[in-house]
Write a protein that holds these residues in place. Sequence first.
Motif, PDB file in Angstrom:
ATOM      1  N   PHE A  34       0.837  -1.199   0.000  1.00 13.61           N
ATOM      2  CA  PHE A  34       0.000   0.000   0.000  1.00 13.61           C
ATOM      3  C   PHE A  34       0.877   1.256   0.000  1.00 13.61           C
ATOM      4  O   PHE A  34       0.673   2.173  -0.797  1.00 13.61           O
ATOM      5  CB  PHE A  34      -0.911  -0.025   1.245  1.00 13.61           C
ATOM      6  CG  PHE A  34      -1.721   1.212   1.459  1.00 13.61           C
ATOM      7  CD1 PHE A  34      -2.927   1.397   0.783  1.00 13.61           C
ATOM      8  CD2 PHE A  34      -1.316   2.183   2.359  1.00 13.61           C
ATOM      9  CE1 PHE A  34      -3.684   2.530   0.995  1.00 13.61           C
ATOM     10  CE2 PHE A  34      -2.067   3.318   2.586  1.00 13.61           C
ATOM     11  CZ  PHE A  34      -3.261   3.490   1.901  1.00 13.61           C
ATOM     12  N   ILE A  35       1.863   1.281   0.874  1.00 13.15           N
ATOM     13  CA  ILE A  35       2.736   2.448   0.988  1.00 13.15           C
ATOM     14  C   ILE A  35       3.638   2.571  -0.237  1.00 13.15           C
ATOM     15  O   ILE A  35       3.802   3.657  -0.797  1.00 13.15           O
ATOM     16  CB  ILE A  35       3.550   2.383   2.299  1.00 13.15           C
ATOM     17  CG1 ILE A  35       2.612   2.541   3.507  1.00 13.15           C
ATOM     18  CG2 ILE A  35       4.653   3.436   2.319  1.00 13.15           C
ATOM     19  CD1 ILE A  35       3.265   2.260   4.854  1.00 13.15           C
ATOM     20  N   PHE A  53       3.083   0.680  12.758  1.00 13.29           N
ATOM     21  CA  PHE A  53       2.998  -0.320  13.825  1.00 13.29           C
ATOM     22  C   PHE A  53       3.394   0.267  15.186  1.00 13.29           C
ATOM     23  O   PHE A  53       2.838  -0.122  16.212  1.00 13.29           O
ATOM     24  CB  PHE A  53       3.831  -1.552  13.492  1.00 13.29           C
ATOM     25  CG  PHE A  53       3.235  -2.356  12.371  1.00 13.29           C
ATOM     26  CD1 PHE A  53       1.948  -2.866  12.467  1.00 13.29           C
ATOM     27  CD2 PHE A  53       3.945  -2.594  11.211  1.00 13.29           C
ATOM     28  CE1 PHE A  53       1.382  -3.601  11.440  1.00 13.29           C
ATOM     29  CE2 PHE A  53       3.389  -3.328  10.174  1.00 13.29           C
ATOM     30  CZ  PHE A  53       2.107  -3.833  10.289  1.00 13.29           C
ATOM     31  N   LEU A  54       4.299   1.205  15.168  1.00  9.78           N
ATOM     32  CA  LEU A  54       4.682   1.871  16.409  1.00  9.78           C
ATOM     33  C   LEU A  54       3.499   2.647  16.986  1.00  9.78           C
ATOM     34  O   LEU A  54       3.215   2.575  18.184  1.00  9.78           O
ATOM     35  CB  LEU A  54       5.860   2.808  16.141  1.00  9.78           C
ATOM     36  CG  LEU A  54       6.595   3.368  17.324  1.00  9.78           C
ATOM     37  CD1 LEU A  54       7.205   2.248  18.145  1.00  9.78           C
ATOM     38  CD2 LEU A  54       7.693   4.310  16.841  1.00  9.78           C
ATOM     39  N   ARG A  55       2.783   3.345  16.126  1.00  8.53           N
ATOM     40  CA  ARG A  55       1.601   4.094  16.593  1.00  8.53           C
ATOM     41  C   ARG A  55       0.511   3.141  17.093  1.00  8.53           C
ATOM     42  O   ARG A  55      -0.161   3.443  18.071  1.00  8.53           O
ATOM     43  CB  ARG A  55       1.070   4.999  15.489  1.00  8.53           C
ATOM     44  CG  ARG A  55       1.988   6.172  15.258  1.00  8.53           C
ATOM     45  CD  ARG A  55       1.413   7.178  14.324  1.00  8.53           C
ATOM     46  NE  ARG A  55       2.380   8.256  14.136  1.00  8.53           N
ATOM     47  CZ  ARG A  55       2.101   9.388  13.535  1.00  8.53           C
ATOM     48  NH1 ARG A  55       0.891   9.606  13.065  1.00  8.53           N
ATOM     49  NH2 ARG A  55       3.023  10.307  13.394  1.00  8.53           N
ATOM     50  N   PHE A  73      -4.391   1.156   7.722  1.00 11.68           N
ATOM     51  CA  PHE A  73      -4.276   1.816   6.426  1.00 11.68           C
ATOM     52  C   PHE A  73      -4.554   3.309   6.527  1.00 11.68           C
ATOM     53  O   PHE A  73      -3.932   4.111   5.824  1.00 11.68           O
ATOM     54  CB  PHE A  73      -5.172   1.142   5.389  1.00 11.68           C
ATOM     55  CG  PHE A  73      -4.625  -0.186   4.935  1.00 11.68           C
ATOM     56  CD1 PHE A  73      -3.567  -0.245   4.053  1.00 11.68           C
ATOM     57  CD2 PHE A  73      -5.150  -1.368   5.421  1.00 11.68           C
ATOM     58  CE1 PHE A  73      -3.034  -1.464   3.651  1.00 11.68           C
ATOM     59  CE2 PHE A  73      -4.627  -2.596   5.026  1.00 11.68           C
ATOM     60  CZ  PHE A  73      -3.562  -2.643   4.144  1.00 11.68           C
ATOM     61  N   GLN A  74      -5.459   3.726   7.407  1.00 10.49           N
ATOM     62  CA  GLN A  74      -5.709   5.150   7.597  1.00 10.49           C
ATOM     63  C   GLN A  74      -4.493   5.817   8.228  1.00 10.49           C
ATOM     64  O   GLN A  74      -4.100   6.919   7.845  1.00 10.49           O
ATOM     65  CB  GLN A  74      -6.948   5.382   8.472  1.00 10.49           C
ATOM     66  CG  GLN A  74      -7.314   6.851   8.610  1.00 10.49           C
ATOM     67  CD  GLN A  74      -7.636   7.495   7.277  1.00 10.49           C
ATOM     68  OE1 GLN A  74      -8.487   7.000   6.547  1.00 10.49           O
ATOM     69  NE2 GLN A  74      -6.966   8.576   6.945  1.00 10.49           N
ATOM     70  N   LEU A  79       0.285   9.279   7.453  1.00  7.51           N
ATOM     71  CA  LEU A  79       1.737   9.441   7.462  1.00  7.51           C
ATOM     72  C   LEU A  79       2.260   9.818   6.066  1.00  7.51           C
ATOM     73  O   LEU A  79       3.159  10.650   5.935  1.00  7.51           O
ATOM     74  CB  LEU A  79       2.414   8.165   7.950  1.00  7.51           C
ATOM     75  CG  LEU A  79       2.243   7.856   9.436  1.00  7.51           C
ATOM     76  CD1 LEU A  79       2.740   6.450   9.745  1.00  7.51           C
ATOM     77  CD2 LEU A  79       2.973   8.883  10.284  1.00  7.51           C
ATOM     78  N   ILE A  80       1.702   9.209   5.039  1.00  4.53           N
ATOM     79  CA  ILE A  80       2.101   9.525   3.658  1.00  4.53           C
ATOM     80  C   ILE A  80       1.766  10.980   3.342  1.00  4.53           C
ATOM     81  O   ILE A  80       2.568  11.711   2.755  1.00  4.53           O
ATOM     82  CB  ILE A  80       1.419   8.566   2.657  1.00  4.53           C
ATOM     83  CG1 ILE A  80       1.991   7.152   2.815  1.00  4.53           C
ATOM     84  CG2 ILE A  80       1.578   9.061   1.230  1.00  4.53           C
ATOM     85  CD1 ILE A  80       1.182   6.067   2.117  1.00  4.53           C
ATOM     86  N   ARG A  81       0.583  11.429   3.754  1.00  2.77           N
ATOM     87  CA  ARG A  81       0.162  12.810   3.525  1.00  2.77           C
ATOM     88  C   ARG A  81       1.097  13.788   4.261  1.00  2.77           C
ATOM     89  O   ARG A  81       1.531  14.793   3.697  1.00  2.77           O
ATOM     90  CB  ARG A  81      -1.288  12.980   3.980  1.00  2.77           C
ATOM     91  CG  ARG A  81      -2.001  14.133   3.395  1.00  2.77           C
ATOM     92  CD  ARG A  81      -3.504  14.174   3.653  1.00  2.77           C
ATOM     93  NE  ARG A  81      -4.039  13.298   4.671  1.00  2.77           N
ATOM     94  CZ  ARG A  81      -4.627  12.129   4.438  1.00  2.77           C
ATOM     95  NH1 ARG A  81      -4.744  11.669   3.224  1.00  2.77           N
ATOM     96  NH2 ARG A  81      -5.109  11.405   5.435  1.00  2.77           N
ATOM     97  N   ASP A  82       1.432  13.480   5.516  1.00  3.39           N
ATOM     98  CA  ASP A  82       2.347  14.337   6.277  1.00  3.39           C
ATOM     99  C   ASP A  82       3.717  14.406   5.604  1.00  3.39           C
ATOM    100  O   ASP A  82       4.327  15.471   5.519  1.00  3.39           O
ATOM    101  CB  ASP A  82       2.515  13.820   7.703  1.00  3.39           C
ATOM    102  CG  ASP A  82       1.267  14.000   8.551  1.00  3.39           C
ATOM    103  OD1 ASP A  82       0.358  14.747   8.135  1.00  3.39           O
ATOM    104  OD2 ASP A  82       1.209  13.374   9.622  1.00  3.39           O
ATOM    105  N   ARG A  83       4.196  13.270   5.128  1.00  2.00           N
ATOM    106  CA  ARG A  83       5.488  13.196   4.448  1.00  2.00           C
ATOM    107  C   ARG A  83       5.483  14.068   3.192  1.00  2.00           C
ATOM    108  O   ARG A  83       6.428  14.811   2.924  1.00  2.00           O
ATOM    109  CB  ARG A  83       5.788  11.742   4.090  1.00  2.00           C
ATOM    110  CG  ARG A  83       7.043  11.522   3.293  1.00  2.00           C
ATOM    111  CD  ARG A  83       7.161  10.035   2.916  1.00  2.00           C
ATOM    112  NE  ARG A  83       8.257   9.778   2.039  1.00  2.00           N
ATOM    113  CZ  ARG A  83       8.191   9.837   0.710  1.00  2.00           C
ATOM    114  NH1 ARG A  83       7.058  10.128   0.118  1.00  2.00           N
ATOM    115  NH2 ARG A  83       9.256   9.581  -0.019  1.00  2.00           N
TER     116      ARG A  83
END
Length: 179
Positions: A34-35, A53-55, A73-74, A79-83
């Motif tokens: 997915f990522i 997984f840490l979160r 997945f959310q 995280l992808i959006r923040d990146r």
Amino acid sequence: MSGQSAFSQAAIAKLRPGGIDEVVRRHEGMLRRFIALRIGGGADVDDLVHEVFLRFARRPPDEGVERLDSYLFQTAANLIRDRARRQQVRRLAAPEIEEDAAAQVPATPEQTLIDRETLTQVRQALADLPERTRHVFLLYRIDGLRHQAIADALGVSISTVEKDVRRAMAHLTRRVRRP
């Protein structure tokens, strides 16, 4: 696997502390694909999968997750959006930073040492801040986002963003001593 895992609070409680391995085993491959499809692969995929997984593992024990797949997945999408936001800000700021660096006078060895010590103090002071306060401060001061944009991105009020920025500034001012 159906792609839909329903986890009640009781089921999640059974996963802790050793059960995270089962969650990783069952979902890592799908999450990695997915990522990778969204960011193009590379070492960032590993970092983002790890952060998801840490979160999940850091959630309070009493916080239930109704659909584990959706949660994971959310979290990955966020995280992808923040990146992407951080990369965009850095791309826009890069020419300005290079111009500023070229205009500076070379530092003396003494000034270089002072700057390194100050940077170490700043890093330690930032590490001591609560996660959200640190994140808000970095988005505001480093990434240059406005309070409204930060509030929208994090789902908090503008007042919360303002308080976090003030709290971080006060903390840094107290902790960082310049000679």
